[in-house]
Design a protein around this motif. Structure first.
Motif, mmCIF file in Angstrom:
data_model
loop_
_atom_site.group_PDB
_atom_site.id
_atom_site.type_symbol
_atom_site.label_atom_id
_atom_site.label_comp_id
_atom_site.label_asym_id
_atom_site.label_seq_id
_atom_site.Cartn_x
_atom_site.Cartn_y
_atom_site.Cartn_z
ATOM 1 N N PHE A 33 0.806 -1.222 0.000
ATOM 2 C CA PHE A 33 0.000 0.000 0.000
ATOM 3 C C PHE A 33 0.841 1.274 0.000
ATOM 4 C CE2 PHE A 33 -2.783 -2.900 2.727
ATOM 5 C CZ PHE A 33 -3.536 -3.329 1.651
ATOM 6 N N ASP A 34 2.153 1.145 0.152
ATOM 7 C CA ASP A 34 2.996 2.328 0.293
ATOM 8 C C ASP A 34 4.393 2.038 -0.241
ATOM 9 O OD1 ASP A 34 4.985 1.787 2.787
ATOM 10 O OD2 ASP A 34 3.089 0.745 3.062
ATOM 11 N N ALA A 35 5.166 3.097 -0.451
ATOM 12 C CA ALA A 35 6.477 2.966 -1.088
ATOM 13 C C ALA A 35 7.481 2.220 -0.218
ATOM 14 C CB ALA A 35 7.013 4.356 -1.437
ATOM 15 N N ARG A 36 7.437 2.437 1.094
ATOM 16 C CA ARG A 36 8.409 1.755 1.967
ATOM 17 C C ARG A 36 8.139 0.249 2.003
ATOM 18 N NH1 ARG A 36 11.760 3.321 6.404
ATOM 19 N NH2 ARG A 36 13.310 1.659 6.488
ATOM 20 N N SER A 37 6.880 -0.165 2.051
ATOM 21 C CA SER A 37 6.553 -1.588 1.995
ATOM 22 C C SER A 37 6.960 -2.171 0.644
ATOM 23 C CB SER A 37 5.060 -1.814 2.229
ATOM 24 O OG SER A 37 4.695 -1.473 3.542
ATOM 25 N N TYR A 38 6.742 -1.405 -0.412
ATOM 26 C CA TYR A 38 7.128 -1.845 -1.752
ATOM 27 C C TYR A 38 8.629 -2.135 -1.786
ATOM 28 C CZ TYR A 38 7.474 -1.828 -6.872
ATOM 29 O OH TYR A 38 7.703 -2.176 -8.173
ATOM 30 N N GLU A 39 9.404 -1.230 -1.222
ATOM 31 C CA GLU A 39 10.846 -1.417 -1.178
ATOM 32 C C GLU A 39 11.225 -2.638 -0.344
ATOM 33 O OE1 GLU A 39 14.308 1.690 -0.218
ATOM 34 O OE2 GLU A 39 13.415 0.828 1.586
ATOM 35 N N SER A 40 10.587 -2.788 0.829
ATOM 36 C CA SER A 40 10.910 -3.908 1.719
ATOM 37 C C SER A 40 10.641 -5.255 1.056
ATOM 38 C CB SER A 40 10.102 -3.801 3.016
ATOM 39 O OG SER A 40 10.407 -2.616 3.704
ATOM 40 N N ILE A 148 -2.976 16.809 2.073
ATOM 41 C CA ILE A 148 -3.888 16.435 0.987
ATOM 42 C C ILE A 148 -3.104 16.163 -0.292
ATOM 43 C CG2 ILE A 148 -5.840 17.731 1.942
ATOM 44 C CD1 ILE A 148 -5.250 19.888 -0.189
ATOM 45 N N TYR A 149 -3.807 15.580 -1.248
ATOM 46 C CA TYR A 149 -3.252 15.380 -2.590
ATOM 47 C C TYR A 149 -4.368 15.667 -3.577
ATOM 48 C CZ TYR A 149 -0.673 13.203 -6.458
ATOM 49 O OH TYR A 149 -0.006 12.965 -7.638
ATOM 50 N N THR A 150 -4.144 16.630 -4.455
ATOM 51 C CA THR A 150 -5.230 17.093 -5.330
ATOM 52 C C THR A 150 -4.953 16.872 -6.820
ATOM 53 O OG1 THR A 150 -4.345 19.354 -5.408
ATOM 54 C CG2 THR A 150 -5.930 18.842 -3.654
ATOM 55 N N ALA A 151 -3.858 16.208 -7.157
ATOM 56 C CA ALA A 151 -3.531 15.995 -8.570
ATOM 57 C C ALA A 151 -4.561 15.084 -9.229
ATOM 58 C CB ALA A 151 -2.133 15.403 -8.700
ATOM 59 N N ALA A 152 -4.634 15.155 -10.546
ATOM 60 C CA ALA A 152 -5.640 14.405 -11.305
ATOM 61 C C ALA A 152 -5.474 12.897 -11.179
ATOM 62 C CB ALA A 152 -5.573 14.813 -12.777
ATOM 63 N N TYR A 154 -5.056 11.223 -8.515
ATOM 64 C CA TYR A 154 -5.396 10.758 -7.160
ATOM 65 C C TYR A 154 -5.956 9.336 -7.154
ATOM 66 C CZ TYR A 154 -7.481 10.619 -2.473
ATOM 67 O OH TYR A 154 -7.813 10.250 -1.195
ATOM 68 N N PRO A 155 -6.938 8.985 -7.992
ATOM 69 C CA PRO A 155 -7.521 7.640 -7.920
ATOM 70 C C PRO A 155 -6.526 6.524 -8.209
ATOM 71 C CG PRO A 155 -8.940 9.111 -9.188
ATOM 72 C CD PRO A 155 -7.632 9.812 -8.994
ATOM 73 N N GLN A 156 -5.491 6.808 -8.978
ATOM 74 C CA GLN A 156 -4.515 5.786 -9.334
ATOM 75 C C GLN A 156 -3.307 5.754 -8.398
ATOM 76 O OE1 GLN A 156 -5.512 8.134 -12.006
ATOM 77 N NE2 GLN A 156 -7.254 6.733 -12.187
ATOM 78 N N THR A 157 -3.199 6.725 -7.506
ATOM 79 C CA THR A 157 -2.021 6.846 -6.644
ATOM 80 C C THR A 157 -2.279 6.175 -5.296
ATOM 81 O OG1 THR A 157 -1.481 8.952 -7.719
ATOM 82 C CG2 THR A 157 -0.381 8.475 -5.629
ATOM 83 N N GLU A 183 -0.293 20.512 0.655
ATOM 84 C CA GLU A 183 -0.198 19.585 -0.477
ATOM 85 C C GLU A 183 1.088 18.751 -0.355
ATOM 86 O OE1 GLU A 183 -1.897 18.114 -4.081
ATOM 87 O OE2 GLU A 183 -2.644 19.857 -2.983
ATOM 88 N N LEU A 184 0.919 17.423 -0.402
ATOM 89 C CA LEU A 184 2.049 16.523 -0.195
ATOM 90 C C LEU A 184 2.583 15.977 -1.511
ATOM 91 C CD1 LEU A 184 0.739 14.479 2.881
ATOM 92 C CD2 LEU A 184 2.124 16.571 2.874
ATOM 93 N N ARG A 185 3.877 15.670 -1.492
ATOM 94 C CA ARG A 185 4.521 15.033 -2.635
ATOM 95 C C ARG A 185 4.361 13.518 -2.501
ATOM 96 N NH1 ARG A 185 8.122 17.751 -5.586
ATOM 97 N NH2 ARG A 185 8.552 19.173 -3.852
ATOM 98 N N LYS A 186 3.945 12.840 -3.567
ATOM 99 C CA LYS A 186 3.639 11.410 -3.509
ATOM 100 C C LYS A 186 4.508 10.601 -4.481
ATOM 101 C CE LYS A 186 0.187 11.822 -0.593
ATOM 102 N NZ LYS A 186 0.190 11.184 0.736
ATOM 103 N N HIS A 187 4.801 9.356 -4.080
ATOM 104 C CA HIS A 187 5.444 8.391 -4.977
ATOM 105 C C HIS A 187 5.118 7.001 -4.453
ATOM 106 C CE1 HIS A 187 8.355 6.449 -7.602
ATOM 107 N NE2 HIS A 187 8.524 7.619 -8.210
#
Length: 304
Positions: A33-40, A148-152, A154-157, A183-187
């Motif tokens: 569900f998140d980048a750190r778990s993805y890395e682990s 928050i995150y308001t980029a277009a 959002y549903p795919q992130t 507004e937060l930076r997401k990856h």
């Protein structure tokens, strides 16, 4: 139970702490569900239930030593229930249930024993379109910061957890409070290029101190606003590696006592020597591999 949460640092009386039992097997990359778990998972270092239990039990020992009443959610089979902060938040005397990602909806069932002690008219559910998780909500009296995150996209992130609908709902529920969106930076796959929640890039401690990671914010103005709000002299800035290790995700038991991770050497020294705080240090880097740390593991219900 008379709920009462107005900030992040007042003396803690009652809290829900995450449950490590029956964690289940490590997820696949697709199930993270998140980048750190993805890395682990990618690196084959996702933590074991035994390692997680050891860390969270050490956290509970400290809470009990400070006479905090600790609730734990009921155990669900093969379910990661570490991050209680995602399930709900308490603001003043109200508890608001999160609309968490669908794959985690079952976690809410484990909190029935706690909700049964709360007056029905103090429990709120979000409208279907409104999404938030508690890690994106940081309180300081009548000022509440909302990541928050308001980029277009959002549903795919996957790491986008709080939207504008939730912000509008909270403003209607608490019209006397000032909600400040950040507004937060997401990856989704690189934990050094984005943050999961607001408390992964910003946290208040003590009476008017803050820990901030500048590059967790998508807008320079949001970072500058926080510097002005707290005063630059009251801000400790962390670097990318410290953000990655989740230095901002500490947890306050009182205005003078903070629970922190043992390896946060630079931050812990600053909080002790410059801010005169008592720092209770515990190892928590195995849990960090799942994308959260100390604050993420808690759902405070009552502070003085």
């Amino acid at each position: 139970m008379n709920l009462n949460i107005k900030d992040e640092t007042s003396t803690l009386k009652t809290v829900v702490l995450g449950q490590p039992a029956s964690l289940g097997s490590a997820p696949t990359l697709r199930e993270t569900f998140d980048a750190r778990s993805y890395e682990s998972v990618s690196m084959g270092i996702y933590p074991t239930e035994e390692a997680v239990k050891k860390e969270i039990d050490a956290f509970e020992d400290i809470l009990l030593r400070y006479n905090v009443q600790v609730f734990r959610p009921e155990t669900l089979e093969n379910c990661n229930q570490i991050f209680a902060r995602d399930v709900a938040i308490v603001i003043d005397d109200k508890i608001i249930n999160s609309n968490i990602i669908p794959d985690r909806e079952d976690e809410k069932e484990a909190y029935k024993n706690i909700y049964n002690q709360i007056a029905f008219n103090k429990i709120y559910n979000l409208p279907e379109k409104a999404h938030f998780e508690g890690g994106d909500i940081i309180q300081k009296g009548d000022t509440i910061f909302v990541g928050i995150y308001t980029a277009a996209d959002y549903p795919q992130t996957k790491t986008a957890r709080t939207n504008l609908y939730a912000l509008h709902f909270l403003r209607e529920l608490f019209p006397e409070k000032a909600f400040i969106p950040l507004e937060l930076r997401k990856h989704d796959t690189d934990p050094r290029k984005g943050v999961l929640h607001l408390d992964c890039t910003f946290m208040t401690v003590g009476n008017n101190k803050a820990i901030i990671y500048k590059d967790g914010f998508a807008k320079e103005d949001d970072y500058q606003m926080l510097l002005e709000f707290f005063g630059r002299q009251n801000v400790f800035e962390i670097d990318t590696e410290e953000m990655y290790r989740m230095n901002s995700n500490v947890f306050s038991i009182s205005p003078s006592v903070v629970v922190s991770e043992t390896t946060f050497t630079r931050l812990n020294r600053h909080m002790e020597t410059e801010w005169n705080l008592t720092i209770e240090k515990i190892p928590y880097q195995e849990i960090a591999k799942m994308g959260g740390l100390l604050r993420c593991s808690t759902l405070p219900l009552i502070r003085e």
